[in-house]
Design a protein around this motif. Sequence first.
Motif, short mmCIF file in Angstrom:
data_model
loop_
_atom_site.label_atom_id
_atom_site.label_comp_id
_atom_site.label_asym_id
_atom_site.label_seq_id
_atom_site.Cartn_x
_atom_site.Cartn_y
_atom_site.Cartn_z
N ARG A 157 0.85 -1.19 0.00
CA ARG A 157 0.00 0.00 0.00
C ARG A 157 0.89 1.24 0.00
N LEU A 158 0.27 2.37 -0.35
CA LEU A 158 1.02 3.63 -0.37
C LEU A 158 1.03 4.27 1.01
N GLU A 159 2.14 4.92 1.33
CA GLU A 159 2.25 5.67 2.58
C GLU A 159 2.96 6.98 2.30
N ILE A 160 2.48 8.06 2.87
CA ILE A 160 3.00 9.39 2.59
C ILE A 160 4.41 9.56 3.18
N ILE A 161 5.30 10.18 2.39
CA ILE A 161 6.62 10.60 2.87
C ILE A 161 6.51 12.08 3.23
N PRO A 162 6.54 12.45 4.49
CA PRO A 162 6.25 13.84 4.92
C PRO A 162 7.09 14.90 4.20
N GLU A 163 8.40 14.69 4.04
CA GLU A 163 9.25 15.70 3.41
C GLU A 163 8.85 15.94 1.96
N GLN A 164 8.57 14.86 1.24
CA GLN A 164 8.16 15.00 -0.16
C GLN A 164 6.75 15.57 -0.27
N ALA A 165 5.90 15.26 0.71
CA ALA A 165 4.53 15.79 0.71
C ALA A 165 4.55 17.31 0.78
N GLU A 166 5.50 17.89 1.54
CA GLU A 166 5.60 19.34 1.63
C GLU A 166 5.99 19.94 0.27
N VAL A 167 6.84 19.23 -0.47
CA VAL A 167 7.23 19.69 -1.81
C VAL A 167 6.01 19.66 -2.73
N VAL A 168 5.21 18.61 -2.63
CA VAL A 168 3.99 18.50 -3.45
C VAL A 168 3.06 19.67 -3.15
N ARG A 169 2.88 20.01 -1.90
CA ARG A 169 2.00 21.13 -1.53
C ARG A 169 2.55 22.44 -2.10
N HIS A 170 3.87 22.59 -2.08
CA HIS A 170 4.48 23.80 -2.64
C HIS A 170 4.23 23.89 -4.14
N ILE A 171 4.33 22.76 -4.83
CA ILE A 171 4.08 22.73 -6.28
C ILE A 171 2.64 23.11 -6.58
N TYR B 209 17.43 23.56 -1.82
CA TYR B 209 16.70 22.54 -1.07
C TYR B 209 15.75 21.76 -1.98
N TYR B 210 14.93 22.49 -2.75
CA TYR B 210 13.95 21.81 -3.59
C TYR B 210 14.63 20.98 -4.68
N ARG B 211 15.77 21.46 -5.18
CA ARG B 211 16.49 20.66 -6.18
C ARG B 211 16.97 19.35 -5.56
N SER B 212 17.39 19.39 -4.30
CA SER B 212 17.84 18.17 -3.63
C SER B 212 16.70 17.18 -3.43
N MET B 213 15.45 17.66 -3.50
CA MET B 213 14.29 16.80 -3.30
C MET B 213 13.72 16.27 -4.61
N ALA B 214 14.38 16.57 -5.73
CA ALA B 214 13.90 16.09 -7.03
C ALA B 214 13.95 14.57 -7.08
N PRO B 215 13.00 13.92 -7.74
CA PRO B 215 12.98 12.45 -7.80
C PRO B 215 14.17 11.86 -8.53
N ILE B 216 14.62 12.51 -9.62
CA ILE B 216 15.78 12.04 -10.38
C ILE B 216 16.62 13.25 -10.78
N ASP B 217 17.63 13.56 -10.00
CA ASP B 217 18.61 14.61 -10.29
C ASP B 217 18.00 16.02 -10.30
N ILE B 218 17.16 16.30 -11.30
CA ILE B 218 16.57 17.64 -11.41
C ILE B 218 15.08 17.51 -11.71
N TRP B 219 14.38 18.63 -11.48
CA TRP B 219 12.95 18.67 -11.79
C TRP B 219 12.76 18.92 -13.27
N LYS B 220 11.79 18.21 -13.85
CA LYS B 220 11.46 18.39 -15.26
C LYS B 220 9.98 18.74 -15.37
N SER B 221 9.62 19.43 -16.43
CA SER B 221 8.24 19.89 -16.59
C SER B 221 7.27 18.71 -16.64
N GLY B 222 7.70 17.59 -17.27
CA GLY B 222 6.83 16.42 -17.34
C GLY B 222 6.54 15.85 -15.96
#
Length: 228
Positions: A109-123, A146-159
């Motif tokens: 099942r899915l479980e929220i990762i708090p640090e990434q959840a804050e990034v999602v709210r910011h987006i 900080y937000y760049r360090s939280m990217a899923p793969i190296d950097i954030w992409k528009s997709g």
Amino acid sequence: ILVAYKDDRIGRRMWEIGAYVMTLKNYGVDIYTVKDGCISPEGDDIMGQMMLALRFGNAQKSSSDTGMRVKDTAQKLVQQGRFMGGSAPYGYELVLSGEISKHGRALHRLEIIPEQAEVVRHIYSLSLNMEFGSAKIARLLNEDEYYRSMAPIDIWKSGTITSIITNPVYAGYMAYKRRERRNGKLHRLDSTDWIRSGEADLNLQIIDSDTWDRVQEKRKKRADKYSR
């Protein structure tokens, strides 16, 4: 010779695989299966070639029927709010649910990762309140250490940003058929074509349903404006 367990391990397309078998035959390669022996007819064996087309026609139909059953089952499970497997969306991780499938597999099942959840709210905030598009949001996140360090793969992409702000899972809803493969390429489907769970799972909710809906409305208005 080429050996496979069954003929459907060679392929499941009636016309393409028949031509493939005969092309190999012309190069002196016969195909054998554990179940049926040699399935490569001679070049002048018209009846054998007809049987070959029938063999892979049955394989194609069987594949289509199986795919239909899998899709129907997936739709029902998603409507019930069940996670259908695959990679966890950004902001979540997969944890063992304690359930076992009928095939003996441990379910997750899915479980929220708090640090990434804050990034999602910011987006979502940048999309809703600042009305920034995906490319601009990605650029802003990459400019912040900080937000760049939280990217899923190296950097954030528009997709990646688009995928996040259009996925109803962040509002607690499971969805199916968000994308469809056509001619070998994935295409995003309109939200009206999605299969979505009936009720929001509050344990998965990172943003509220109203925020998600407003983001979609504003994105549609901007898209209509730019298309005109």
